[in-house]
Design an enzyme around this catalytic site. Structure first.
Site, PDB file in Angstrom:
ATOM      1  N   LYS A  83       0.852  -1.192   0.000  1.00  0.00           N
ATOM      2  CA  LYS A  83       0.000   0.000   0.000  1.00  0.00           C
ATOM      3  C   LYS A  83       0.887   1.242   0.000  1.00  0.00           C
ATOM      4  CE  LYS A  83      -1.644   3.109   2.685  1.00  0.00           C
ATOM      5  NZ  LYS A  83      -1.800   4.229   1.759  1.00  0.00           N
TER       6      LYS A  83
ATOM      7  N   GLY B 244       6.906   5.766   8.015  1.00  0.00           N
ATOM      8  CA  GLY B 244       5.975   6.886   8.094  1.00  0.00           C
ATOM      9  C   GLY B 244       6.111   7.568   9.436  1.00  0.00           C
ATOM     10  N   SER B 245       5.030   8.157   9.909  1.00  0.00           N
ATOM     11  CA  SER B 245       5.104   8.936  11.144  1.00  0.00           C
ATOM     12  C   SER B 245       5.116   8.016  12.370  1.00  0.00           C
ATOM     13  CB  SER B 245       3.919   9.885  11.226  1.00  0.00           C
ATOM     14  OG  SER B 245       2.730   9.140  11.260  1.00  0.00           O
TER      15      SER B 245
ATOM     16  N   GLY C  65       2.996   4.612  13.228  1.00  0.00           N
ATOM     17  CA  GLY C  65       3.786   3.432  13.600  1.00  0.00           C
ATOM     18  C   GLY C  65       3.315   2.836  14.916  1.00  0.00           C
TER      19      GLY C  65
ATOM     20  N   GLU D  17      10.055   2.282  10.569  1.00  0.00           N
ATOM     21  CA  GLU D  17      10.996   3.396  10.403  1.00  0.00           C
ATOM     22  C   GLU D  17      10.171   4.673  10.461  1.00  0.00           C
ATOM     23  OE1 GLU D  17      14.068   3.403  10.568  1.00  0.00           O
ATOM     24  OE2 GLU D  17      14.392   1.251  10.372  1.00  0.00           O
TER      25      GLU D  17
ATOM     26  N   CYS E 182      13.183  12.151   6.182  1.00  0.00           N
ATOM     27  CA  CYS E 182      13.206  11.703   7.573  1.00  0.00           C
ATOM     28  C   CYS E 182      14.556  11.996   8.205  1.00  0.00           C
ATOM     29  CB  CYS E 182      12.869  10.224   7.658  1.00  0.00           C
ATOM     30  SG  CYS E 182      13.745   9.282   6.442  1.00  0.00           S
TER      31      CYS E 182
ATOM     32  N   GLU F 223       9.116  16.951  15.440  1.00  0.00           N
ATOM     33  CA  GLU F 223       9.396  16.901  14.010  1.00  0.00           C
ATOM     34  C   GLU F 223       8.500  17.901  13.282  1.00  0.00           C
ATOM     35  OE1 GLU F 223       8.388  13.294  11.813  1.00  0.00           O
ATOM     36  OE2 GLU F 223      10.417  13.366  11.011  1.00  0.00           O
TER      37      GLU F 223
HETATM   38  P1  NDP Z   1       1.991   8.595   7.727  1.00  0.00           P
HETATM   39  O1  NDP Z   1       2.394   7.824   8.929  1.00  0.00           O
HETATM   40  O2  NDP Z   1       0.762   9.384   7.781  1.00  0.00           O
HETATM   41  O3  NDP Z   1       1.827   7.639   6.456  1.00  0.00           O
HETATM   42  C1  NDP Z   1       2.736   6.631   6.120  1.00  0.00           C
HETATM   43  C2  NDP Z   1       1.971   5.497   5.466  1.00  0.00           C
HETATM   44  O4  NDP Z   1       1.114   4.899   6.442  1.00  0.00           O
HETATM   45  C3  NDP Z   1       1.058   5.956   4.333  1.00  0.00           C
HETATM   46  O5  NDP Z   1       1.016   4.962   3.339  1.00  0.00           O
HETATM   47  C4  NDP Z   1      -0.282   6.075   5.037  1.00  0.00           C
HETATM   48  O6  NDP Z   1      -1.383   6.005   4.162  1.00  0.00           O
HETATM   49  C5  NDP Z   1      -0.225   4.888   5.969  1.00  0.00           C
HETATM   50  N1  NDP Z   1      -1.147   4.965   7.107  1.00  0.00           N
HETATM   51  C6  NDP Z   1      -1.696   6.064   7.671  1.00  0.00           C
HETATM   52  N2  NDP Z   1      -2.498   5.716   8.702  1.00  0.00           N
HETATM   53  C7  NDP Z   1      -2.457   4.353   8.785  1.00  0.00           C
HETATM   54  C8  NDP Z   1      -3.070   3.391   9.646  1.00  0.00           C
HETATM   55  N3  NDP Z   1      -3.880   3.747  10.641  1.00  0.00           N
HETATM   56  N4  NDP Z   1      -2.803   2.084   9.453  1.00  0.00           N
HETATM   57  C9  NDP Z   1      -1.966   1.688   8.468  1.00  0.00           C
HETATM   58  N5  NDP Z   1      -1.362   2.554   7.611  1.00  0.00           N
HETATM   59  C10 NDP Z   1      -1.597   3.869   7.776  1.00  0.00           C
HETATM   60  O7  NDP Z   1       3.263   9.466   7.368  1.00  0.00           O
HETATM   61  P2  NDP Z   1       3.471  10.410   6.106  1.00  0.00           P
HETATM   62  O8  NDP Z   1       3.138   9.730   4.843  1.00  0.00           O
HETATM   63  O9  NDP Z   1       2.787  11.684   6.426  1.00  0.00           O
HETATM   64  O10 NDP Z   1       5.072  10.558   6.081  1.00  0.00           O
HETATM   65  C11 NDP Z   1       5.715  11.518   6.805  1.00  0.00           C
HETATM   66  C12 NDP Z   1       6.262  10.946   8.093  1.00  0.00           C
HETATM   67  O11 NDP Z   1       7.005   9.753   7.861  1.00  0.00           O
HETATM   68  C13 NDP Z   1       7.213  11.856   8.762  1.00  0.00           C
HETATM   69  O12 NDP Z   1       6.950  11.925  10.124  1.00  0.00           O
HETATM   70  C14 NDP Z   1       8.599  11.245   8.519  1.00  0.00           C
HETATM   71  O13 NDP Z   1       9.569  11.552   9.459  1.00  0.00           O
HETATM   72  C15 NDP Z   1       8.300   9.820   8.473  1.00  0.00           C
HETATM   73  N6  NDP Z   1       9.272   9.126   7.624  1.00  0.00           N
HETATM   74  C16 NDP Z   1      10.228   8.343   8.225  1.00  0.00           C
HETATM   75  C17 NDP Z   1      11.197   7.716   7.496  1.00  0.00           C
HETATM   76  C18 NDP Z   1      12.195   6.815   8.139  1.00  0.00           C
HETATM   77  O14 NDP Z   1      12.793   6.015   7.436  1.00  0.00           O
HETATM   78  N7  NDP Z   1      12.439   6.901   9.433  1.00  0.00           N
HETATM   79  C19 NDP Z   1      11.249   7.874   6.034  1.00  0.00           C
HETATM   80  C20 NDP Z   1      10.203   8.692   5.501  1.00  0.00           C
HETATM   81  C21 NDP Z   1       9.254   9.284   6.288  1.00  0.00           C
HETATM   82  P3  NDP Z   1      -1.980   7.371   3.525  1.00  0.00           P
HETATM   83  O15 NDP Z   1      -1.016   7.857   2.539  1.00  0.00           O
HETATM   84  O16 NDP Z   1      -3.232   6.904   2.924  1.00  0.00           O
HETATM   85  O17 NDP Z   1      -2.196   8.312   4.671  1.00  0.00           O
END
Ligand code: NDP
Length: 499
Positions: free
Chosen positions: A179, A232-233, A237, A254, A288, A389
């Protein structure tokens, strides 16, 4: 170069077929530089996830039996196709999420490198052999695939992160349900098309578009998925970890960062300035690993500020397709408002704004989501802008007196992804390598720029102990199987017969 996508409709890819989502609902994908609609993506349902898992399960039963060097040949072709299409993919990436073209090309290169690197793993996937404690007995460990893995990825590195996760999963003999983020569907579709054209058997890679709390959640809950690999965030997570934990699923996380560059009094200041510009404002601060704090020794603080401010002000902001632009838009209006809110918080907390601090709306910029590269100084470690962040082009200078204080300030945040130190003192370099508590440490380089053959990830609220990239990624997508072969022809009891 024309990429020619506007108004296309992306579809799910399940069991080797491009499929409409059940329910038939779609949402628009917006170019953050211009506000233009690029395509529509499916608002899939848990039923689509279920179909993808079933297809993956069936495919994985066959894929695990394909010799790993043969699986690797598909990855080689994936690498070749990515290389052929690098420019088109990079332009699409810039249009979808805004990073400037030079960085987008670098991101596609990361996926190319990962494809060739993981193809090499097809001829390694090393286990161990070790002597048994008993005579005429052989002992070894081998990696075996876990089965069906779920990948949930963010928009800020739409192809690099997808490559870090999918390539090791596939070479190790798993099938994937992926996804991608809602903001980058085109890159996801193009990447999956490449897998298809490279000859990956139907069902080994399945793509389900949709909203995180619907499709991502259905993947976490699905009993057919054994591993969730998420980037992601930290907030998301946590939700995933708690749900998957209750189901005893393996989860690799991550998440966020609050990365710092430490500038010591003996630093090469012009070099530190270049690194701050690149790591702080590249990808509009939405990496990130982006530098969001500069922890500087007071004796060189003013000099650093004098060098930095004109350079930050000279960064050209605009559409990343323009090769002269250095800072593109941020991902959407909500992110823009969030960044601006943090700037207000910084001002209210008493930080001093050196430059920036505003939403840009002049001329063409009014069509997209642009924030002025922003630099604060006299920030204290307890301020929210020094701890939370922001994920935008905002850097905070935090003055300290000593090297030891710099290390302590770096470590005194909840995140632990990347840190960097600028100094010429070899003793301090080694002390910093030991004492900085992040998963990635740079010496005399900025906080960004990870290479694909090293483990990528962080400590504390950034991760949960797993790593993407490098051979460490294989640990996420394989189980260790310990195997004992007794060729003595008699019952031999470990710990009993030889003691
Ligand atoms: P999100 O956590 O909102 O989204 C990440 C992914 O998770 C997306 O595909 C999102 O879908 C999905 N998601 C959202 N809610 C849920 C849920 N309840 N259950 C399962 N999946 C879900 O983060 P962002 O996309 O806004 O990315 C930015 C954040 O990610 C920043 O905080 C950044 O620091 C972090 N990040 C960390 C990295 C690392 O390697 N440490 C690398 C890159 C980013 P949808 O798009 O539909 O919302």
């Amino acid at each position: 170069m024309e990429v020619g996508y506007p108004f296309e409709r992306c579809l799910n890819y399940i069991g080797g077929r491009w499929a409409e989502p059940t329910g038939g609902r779609f949402a628009p994908n917006i170019n953050p530089a211009t506000g233009e609609v690029l395509c529509e993506w499916p608002l899939s349902t848990p039923a689509d996830v279920d179909a993808a898992v079933q297809a993956a399960e069936a495919a994985q039963r066959r894929w695990r039996l394909v010799p790993a060097p043969e699986r690797a040949k598909v990855l080689m072709r994936v690498g070749d196709l990515l290389r052929e299409r690098k420019e088109k993919l990079a332009r699409t990436l810039t249009m979808e999420m805004g990073k400037v073209l030079e960085e987008a090309r670098g991101e596609v290169q990361e996926a190319i490198d990962m494809a060739y690197y993981m193809a090499g793993e097809g001829r390694r996937l090393f286990g161990q052999t070790t002597p048994s404690e008993l005579p005429d007995k052989f002992a070894m460990s081998v990696r075996v695939p876990v089965g069906v893995v779920g990948l949930i990825t963010p928009w800020n590195f739409p192809i690099a992160i997808a490559s870090w996760k999918s390539l090791p999963a596939i070479v190790a003999g798993n099938a994937v349900v992926w996804k991608p983020a809602e903001d980058t569907p085109l890159l996801a579709r193009e990447f999956v098309r490449i897998y298809e054209e490279a000859g990956l058997p139907a069902g080994v890679m399945n793509l389900v578009f949709g909203e995180g709390p619907v499709v991502g959640d259905a993947m976490v809950e699905h009993p057919g998925i054994q591993v969730i690999s998420f980037t992601g965030s930290t907030e998301t997570g946590r939700i995933i970890a708690s749900k998957a934990g209750a189901k005893l699923k393996r989860v690799s996380l991550e998440m966020g960062g609050k990365n710092a560059i430490l500038v010591m009094e003996d630093a090469n200041l012009p070099l530190a300035v270049e690194a701050i510009l690149w790591s702080g404002y590249g990808t509009s601060g939405q990496r990130c690993t982006a530098t969001s704090r500069v922890i500087v020794q007071r004796s060189v603080k003013e000099k650093l500020e004098q060098m930095l401010v004109p350079r930050v002000e000279a960064l050209k902001v605009g559409d990343g397709l323009d090769e002269t632009v250095r800072v593109g838009p941020v991902i959407h209006g909500e992110a823009l408002e969030n960044i601006h809110r943090y700037v207000q918080i910084g001002l209210d907390e008493g930080a001093r704004l050196l430059t920036g601090g505003k939403i840009l709306r002049d001329g063409d910029l009014a069509r997209g989501f642009y924030y002025a590269p922003t630099l604060f100084t006299d920030v204290t470690p307890s301020m929210r802008i020094a701890r939370e962040e922001i994920f935008g082009p905002v850097v905070s200078i935090i003055p300290v007196d000593t090297f030891e204080e710099a290390i302590a300030v770096n470590n005194d945040v909840s995140y632990g992804l990347s840190s960097a130190i600028f100094t010429q003192d070899v003793n301090r370099v080694f002390a910093a390598m030991r004492d900085l508590d992040t998963g990635i440490v740079y010496v005399n380089a900025g906080t960004t720029g990870a290479e694909i053959h090293l483990p990528f990830g962080g400590t504390k609220a950034t991760g949960n102990g797993h790593r993407d990239s490098g051979t460490a990624a294989l640990d996420v997508f394989t189980e260790w199987r310990a195997i004992y072969v007794d060729y003595s022809g008699r019952l031999q009891r470990a710990q009993i017969d030889n003691n």
